[in-house]
Design an enzyme around this catalytic site. Structure first.
Site, PDB file in Angstrom:
ATOM      1  CD  GLU A 161      -3.173  -1.004   1.859  1.00 40.35           C
ATOM      2  OE1 GLU A 161      -3.284  -0.073   2.789  1.00 40.35           O
ATOM      3  OE2 GLU A 161      -4.136  -1.674   1.949  1.00 40.35           O
ATOM      4  CD  GLU A 170      -3.561  -6.059   2.720  1.00 32.52           C
ATOM      5  OE1 GLU A 170      -4.443  -5.445   3.208  1.00 32.52           O
ATOM      6  OE2 GLU A 170      -2.105  -5.890   2.964  1.00 32.52           O
TER       7      GLU A 170
END
Ligand code: AHR
Length: 512
Positions: free
Chosen positions: A193, A315
């Site tokens: 991220e 994820e």
């Protein structure tokens, strides 16, 4: 009298109408793509009690363990045939300095886990503990390495420490720490991220950083790294575009994160308290990932028509409010039949994109978000989502079979269209066909006619996961409230299968 009779007839006939019908046609000889087993991947972050208390209690614990790993958890996880495990984050990864987690435990420095509740991290679970766990579970490690606050040198040395067999400085250090032979490490994530907790970067800047960091992730002594760039959040198609343009073939995989969540501000809703409308909304939000995957793939296809770069959804899963009474920031949530449906619908649709989508990792393996397992001290329970992963594992590395599905659809909140049936099929190396089906309707049964073309059906058997209430879940007091049982609702009928699925049920069938 006439009115009373009509009312009576309506009552009698109601159950006849309280069912849907669907048709499925499977093409057993038209499968070309293997469903990568890595679609069934998992994720373990230093977050809450995922690692400490969940997977790891340490060798001196009263909780029965093998070299520090909980025996009950190990035993349950082994039944899932876990293909890969992503570690140490998540957001934690970009503040993690691997050298803090090697060597004698008493010398390992403590740190504050800034992302997740400010918990003190004592680094007693580090590189050796993780890679040895992967060996015990016979799964591929997926190391998520620090770009946000780590140096190129640090990442390069970590790869050397784990995988170099030679007389190199890091291999010597590893030997000093008790491990002679290098581990095999296939998957390495270069940051996580990076648009957010991993450094708040713009895609152009991250693309350059990726090129620099990845250059020094070397392949030592026959170990072949599969390098994964930190990818987009949900609908951020520009991130994918910029990375495909600027990194291209320098990456083996590009990640993507998508959570089934009501939103990031305020309450996300309780895991166990919801109404039917919330349930169908959840199904709609979960299925929306299909469009998201398609759009990212479309961009990837433009830059990489030969599909050399894999899409890695590393994820995904449900994200509800934390359970009352648990530590803020630990993301501990219960897991009901609703979560089982999210798992089933997601896996069924992931199979369709297996030519590009090569890995997915549900978040997370123990005690965090849509977990497989919940623990509390010495107690352990497996969740409805665990049962889906266990039932659906038959698809791992099997050939995906195309199918046509005709079923009812309902329009739910936010104008999303939800098909009332989800289906997927595969053929394994022994020619056995497996079908996974989910009847999403909370109230109506589904009578399914399944046509397998010229395939001669000699036997069918299966298991079903269902429960009296969609809210049902397993607790430490009632650990087996939700569990799969034998399914007798599939019959061979004139060369086809007739399948009677009760409301809110999920089935796996084995067809020979
Ligand atoms: O899975 C929990 C968190 O969600 C991860 O640490 C992060 O990558 C994502 O935002």
């Amino acid at each position: 009298m006439k009115t009373r009779l009509l009312t009576l007839l309506a009552c009698i006939s109601l159950p006849l109408f309280a069912q849907r019908t669907s048709q499925i046609r499977v093409y057993p000889d038209r499968g070309t793509e293997e469903i990568s087993k890595h679609i069934y991947g998992h994720f373990a972050e230093h977050l809450g009690t995922c690692i400490y208390g969940g997977l790891w209690v340490g060798p001196d614990s009263d909780i029965p363990n093998t070299q520090g790993y909980r025996n009950d958890v190990l035993e349950a996880l082994k039944k899932l045939q876990i293909p890969n495990l992503r570690w140490p984050g998540g957001c934690f990864a970009d503040e993690y300095h691997w050298m803090d987690g090697i060597g004698p435990k008493e010398n390992r420095p403590k740190m504050v886990n800034n992302n997740w509740g400010g918990t003190i991290e004592d680094n007693s679970f580090g590189t050796h503990e993780f890679l040895n766990l992967c060996e015990l579970l016979e799964c591929e490690p997926y190391i998520s390495a620090n770009v946000g606050s780590g140096t190129v040198e640090e990442m390069a040395k970590w790869v050397e420490y784990m995988t170099s067999e030679g007389d190199s400085p890091m291999a010597r250090l590893r030997r000093q720490n008790g491990r002679d032979k290098a581990w095999k490490v296939k998957f390495i994530g270069v940051g996580n991220e990076s648009w957010g907790c991993g450094g708040s970067m713009r895609p152009e800047y991250y693309a350059d950083l990726y090129r620099r960091y990845a250059t020094y992730c070397r392949n030592y002594d026959g170990n072949q790294l599969f390098k994964i760039a930190s990818g987009a959040s949900d609908y951020d198609y520009n991130w994918t575009e910029v990375l495909m343009k600027n990194i291209g073939g320098r990456m083996d995989g590009l990640s993507l994160h998508y959570y089934t969540v009501t939103g990031w501000e305020g309450s996300k809703g309780a895991a166990t308290k919801f109404n039917s409308e919330d349930f169908y909304w959840t199904m709609g939000k979960c299925l929306e990932i299909e469009e998201v995957i398609q759009k990212h793939i479309l961009i990837m296809d433009t830059y990489d028509p030969q599909k050399k770069v894999a899409l890695m959804l590393d994820e995904w899963g449900t994200w509800w409010d934390e359970e009352p009474g648990t530590i803020n920031g630990h993301l501990y949530q219960q897991n009901t039949m609703r979560d089982a449906f999210v798992a089933a619908l997601s896996l069924n649709l992931f199979h369709k994109y297996t030519d590009r989508l090569k890995m997915t990792n549900i978040a997370q393996i123990v005690n965090v978000l849509q977990s497989m397992i919940l623990t509390n001290g010495s107690q352990m329970v497996v969740t409805p989502s665990y049962h889906i992963f266990e039932m659906f594992k038959v698809h791992q590395d099997a050939i995906h079979l195309p199918l046509d599905l005709v079923c009812d659809k309902e329009t739910v909140r936010d104008n999303r269209e939800v098909p009332m049936l989800s289906a997927s099929a595969s053929k394994n190396k022994d020619g056995v066909i497996h079908l996974t089906l989910a009847n999403v309707d909370l109230d109506q049964a589904n009578e399914i006619t399944l046509d397998l073309q010229a395939h001669k059906i000699s036997s069918v058997s299966g298991r079903i996961l269902t429960s009296a209430s969609i809210h049902d879940h397993n607790t430490f007091d009632h650990p087996e409230r939700v569990k799969p049982v034998a399914f007798n609702g599939a019959k061979i009928d004139k060369g086809q299968l007739k399948i009677s699925m009760p409301p809110k049920s999920i089935v796996v069938l084995e067809v020979k």
